[in-house]
Design an enzyme around this catalytic site. Sequence first.
Site, PDB file in Angstrom:
ATOM      1  N   VAL A 152       0.924  -1.016   0.011  1.00  0.00           N
ATOM      2  CA  VAL A 152       0.067  -0.204  -0.123  1.00  0.00           C
ATOM      3  C   VAL A 152       0.884   1.270  -0.243  1.00  0.00           C
ATOM      4  O   VAL A 152       1.516   1.552   0.928  1.00  0.00           O
ATOM      5  CB  VAL A 152      -0.825   0.074   1.184  1.00  0.00           C
ATOM      6  CG1 VAL A 152      -1.873   1.143   1.275  1.00  0.00           C
ATOM      7  CG2 VAL A 152      -1.850  -1.269   1.453  1.00  0.00           C
ATOM      8  N   PRO A 153       1.172   1.698  -1.362  1.00  0.00           N
ATOM      9  CA  PRO A 153       2.075   2.560  -1.318  1.00  0.00           C
ATOM     10  C   PRO A 153       2.271   4.094  -0.868  1.00  0.00           C
ATOM     11  O   PRO A 153       2.081   5.173  -1.432  1.00  0.00           O
ATOM     12  CB  PRO A 153       2.365   2.889  -2.751  1.00  0.00           C
ATOM     13  CG  PRO A 153       0.893   2.794  -3.408  1.00  0.00           C
ATOM     14  CD  PRO A 153       0.202   1.756  -2.517  1.00  0.00           C
ATOM     15  N   CYS A 154       2.340   4.129   0.564  1.00  0.00           N
ATOM     16  CA  CYS A 154       2.252   5.493   1.262  1.00  0.00           C
ATOM     17  C   CYS A 154       3.470   6.324   0.878  1.00  0.00           C
ATOM     18  O   CYS A 154       3.725   7.608   1.140  1.00  0.00           O
ATOM     19  CB  CYS A 154       2.202   5.268   2.757  1.00  0.00           C
ATOM     20  SG  CYS A 154       3.333   4.090   3.485  1.00  0.00           S
ATOM     21  N   HIS A 155       4.806   5.808   0.412  1.00  0.00           N
ATOM     22  CA  HIS A 155       5.873   6.196   0.072  1.00  0.00           C
ATOM     23  C   HIS A 155       5.528   7.238  -1.200  1.00  0.00           C
ATOM     24  O   HIS A 155       6.496   7.965  -1.429  1.00  0.00           O
ATOM     25  CB  HIS A 155       6.925   5.071  -0.232  1.00  0.00           C
ATOM     26  CG  HIS A 155       6.594   4.231  -1.442  1.00  0.00           C
ATOM     27  ND1 HIS A 155       5.760   3.144  -1.488  1.00  0.00           N
ATOM     28  CD2 HIS A 155       7.080   4.475  -2.988  1.00  0.00           C
ATOM     29  CE1 HIS A 155       5.733   2.771  -2.667  1.00  0.00           C
ATOM     30  NE2 HIS A 155       6.357   3.368  -3.572  1.00  0.00           N
ATOM     31  N   ARG A 156       4.706   7.046  -2.012  1.00  0.00           N
ATOM     32  CA  ARG A 156       4.232   8.018  -3.223  1.00  0.00           C
ATOM     33  C   ARG A 156       3.606   9.091  -2.609  1.00  0.00           C
ATOM     34  O   ARG A 156       3.079  10.054  -3.188  1.00  0.00           O
ATOM     35  CB  ARG A 156       3.037   7.311  -3.979  1.00  0.00           C
ATOM     36  CG  ARG A 156       3.881   5.697  -4.559  1.00  0.00           C
ATOM     37  CD  ARG A 156       2.933   5.593  -5.644  1.00  0.00           C
ATOM     38  NE  ARG A 156       3.843   4.106  -6.055  1.00  0.00           N
ATOM     39  CZ  ARG A 156       2.968   3.082  -6.436  1.00  0.00           C
ATOM     40  NH1 ARG A 156       1.770   2.925  -6.524  1.00  0.00           N
ATOM     41  NH2 ARG A 156       3.530   1.946  -6.863  1.00  0.00           N
TER      42      ARG A 156
END
Length: 188
Positions: A152-156
């Site tokens: 779940v790409p919270c790094h984006r």
Amino acid sequence: MLTALRERLARRAEEDGLLDIAYRTIDSPLGPLLLAATPAGLVRVAFALEDFDAVLSSLAATLSPRVLEAPRRLDAAAAELEEYFTGTRRSFDLRLDRSLSSGFRQRVLEHLPRIAYGSTLSYREVAELVGNPRAVRAVGTACATNPLPVVVPCHRVLRSDGRLGGYLGGLAAKTTLLELEADDRTAG
């Protein structure tokens, strides 16, 4: 011999319905990652700096004390993460157990996979997209407590000024993920 015994124990626990949380570790460009899954799906991805024993203890206290190293349940997750890290996968097709998040945090986390691979949004933009434009800090909190980082790409999600903001795995990990996606996008 010990490995075979562990595998037999894990298989038997699964067959008898006694395995609520299976886990394994994998190597990654971010260092070792702990993967944990319930029968509903992947429930947790953890970085080594979080202390794997502490993460497993938290899962045991929060979800179920029936936790066992049982890598087979996590074969698909491990394979998809390997594909992601080698640049052959841009999104994940895994069943996810979202029971560690609720309310607004869950709404934010459900939106994050819609941010295109190699793209970023600001915390403010995410707050607007989930219908609460003034909840910028709450979006930051949702990202900071994301139990499924990378998948779940919270790094984006970045600060409005383009700076990284925080990241559960540390800023070096966030930078690595953003660079991996940027390099893959420009190469492809």
